[in-house]
Design an enzyme around this catalytic site. Structure first.
Site, PDB file in Angstrom:
ATOM      1  N   GLY A 220      -6.019 -16.479  13.668  1.00 49.25           N
ATOM      2  CA  GLY A 220      -5.855 -15.046  13.785  1.00 49.25           C
ATOM      3  C   GLY A 220      -7.195 -14.341  13.648  1.00 49.25           C
ATOM      4  O   GLY A 220      -8.178 -14.919  13.181  1.00 49.25           O
ATOM      5  N   CYS A 221      -7.229 -13.082  14.052  1.00 49.33           N
ATOM      6  CA  CYS A 221      -8.485 -12.337  14.032  1.00 49.33           C
ATOM      7  C   CYS A 221      -8.949 -12.052  12.605  1.00 49.33           C
ATOM      8  O   CYS A 221     -10.119 -12.289  12.267  1.00 49.33           O
ATOM      9  CB  CYS A 221      -8.355 -11.049  14.837  1.00 49.33           C
TER      10      CYS A 221
END
Length: 417
Positions: A220-221
């Site tokens: 995920g970011c």
């Protein structure tokens, strides 16, 4: 003014001062390179990005070892979920990739449409029209980027031919513990056997595992921006694993392209929007990475915020240092750890990194500052949430999986202003 002389086994670039750069061996398909000195620059040679190094004096010239890389054939790429932000970013970044060629794109709600009709900025690309996933033909595909929402990805990937290399940009294969997945995502995992096979794709940390993987779970970011600075420090026992506080801020594109009232301009503009307080779904993913580094269970405080900008992400991390450790020790360790990495850079002096420094690029910029509270430090990490936080890291991972230089097709400089 530089003059290009000749390109055979070696390429030489001369400048006005008589300096000379030696670039690695050139083939029709690609170029490898090796540093000569610290001073570097980017060149465009035969439509490929080449990194060269310049010797400041002719007498100190060293020749780089001649290496060449040549794929037997182009890698045929499928992009599942091409009508979303991460899918369209994959298409944008692959436009200049010398080895990857998109042969399939899916988008159920946009089936039958061209990518240019959905994203006019991609209208120059000669690509197949998008089709529904159920109608997709994978006979002409070697590798897949899966850019579908979590919860829908597991069964689709489970049905794909096992010969395909897959990078999944959803959250469906990031958590090794399937019970934890059910707790945080509200539904049972539907591909538990595949979960055992999946490799977490934090490229700079798990490069060896990614190289031999068939299925990579792209991080995920938020976890990318947080784990890149914290894992090396925990591994080196330079920081305590207690009392870690993380304040992260993201552009609105991180919420996806779907129409949501909370993401309307009038809801987002001129303000800061905290969300997922104490229960954001990236929390267990972050804690999984920190716990792996510490070899013990780690918990932390994490609060994300939505910012009125389209892309960009900053994580401000507050840590307690180990006894006798200074913030300069943290800085120097990170600087040394990432010294030979292309995409993770430590800022110089006391300059804080800003999201505008990395916009549109695959870079993560980091810096460390002493806190006013003795024994604590503040780490600031910035990425473009759609590139290093998603599509760029996905391409970096597939490059590794296909045995080609991981920077291939990703040496875009940040956009400014």
């Amino acid at each position: 003014m530089e003059q290009r002389i000749n390109f055979t086994t070696q390429a030489f670039i001369f400048n006005q001062m008589g300096s000379i750069a030696a670039v690695g061996g050139i083939s029709n398909n690609g170029i490898f390179f090796r540093k000569i000195q610290d001073e570097t620059r980017y060149l465009r040679v035969r439509n490929l990005t080449v990194r060269s190094s310049v010797a400041s004096k002719q007498e100190s010239l060293q020749f780089s070892k001649v290496e060449s890389h040549k794929l037997e054939k182009t890698v045929r790429i499928g992009v599942l979920g091409a009508s979303g932000y991460t899918g369209s970013e994959i298409v944008r970044l692959l436009a200049n990739h010398p080895y990857f060629d998109i042969t399939l794109m899916t988008a159920d709600r946009k089936a039958g449409q061209s990518i240019g009709s959905v994203f006019p900025h991609l209208a120059t690309q000669d690509l197949p029209d998008m089709v529904a996933v159920k109608d997709a033909d994978f006979s002409d595909v070697d590798a897949v980027f899966c850019c579908l929402p979590h919860g829908t990805t597991q069964e689709i990937i489970k049905s794909l031919p096992t010969r395909l290399k897959i990078v999944d940009l959803s959250a469906d294969f990031r958590l090794r513990n399937v019970s934890e997945y059910e707790e945080w995502y509200g539904q049972p995992h539907k591909a538990t056997d595949l979960q055992k096979e999946a490799v977490y794709g934090l490229t700079e940390i798990l490069r060896t595992e990614i190289q031999s993987a068939r299925l990579v779970a792209n991080p995920g970011c938020f976890p990318t921006s947080i784990l890149l600075p914290l894992i090396p420090l925990i591994n080196a026992k330079l920081i305590e694993v207690k009392n870690i506080i993380i304040d992260s801020k993201s552009g609105v594109s991180g919420a996806g392209r779907g129409a949501k009232e909370a993401n309307l301009y009038t809801e987002i503009a001129e303000g800061i929007h905290s969300y997922g307080v104490t229960r954001h779904r990236h929390a267990p993913e972050i804690e999984q990475g920190l716990s792996d580094a510490a070899h013990s269970k780690v918990t932390m405080s994490f609060t994300p915020h939505l910012m009125p900008m389209s892309r960009g992400m900053q994580s401000t991390i507050y840590v307690e240092m180990a006894p006798g450790v200074s913030s300069e020790d943290l800085n120097q360790h990170l600087r040394s750890f990432y010294e030979n990495e292309e995409f993770v850079k430590l800022m110089k002096d006391d300059k804080p990194p800003h999201t505008r420094h990395v916009r549109g690029s695959n870079y993560c910029f980091v810096n460390v500052f002493p806190d006013r509270i003795p024994g604590r430090a503040i780490i600031i990490s910035v990425i473009d949430n759609l590139v290093k936080g998603a599509s760029g890291q996905a391409i970096q991972n597939l490059n590794l999986m296909m045995g080609i230089p991981e920077t291939t097709g990703l040496l875009y400089l940040p956009l400014f202003p």
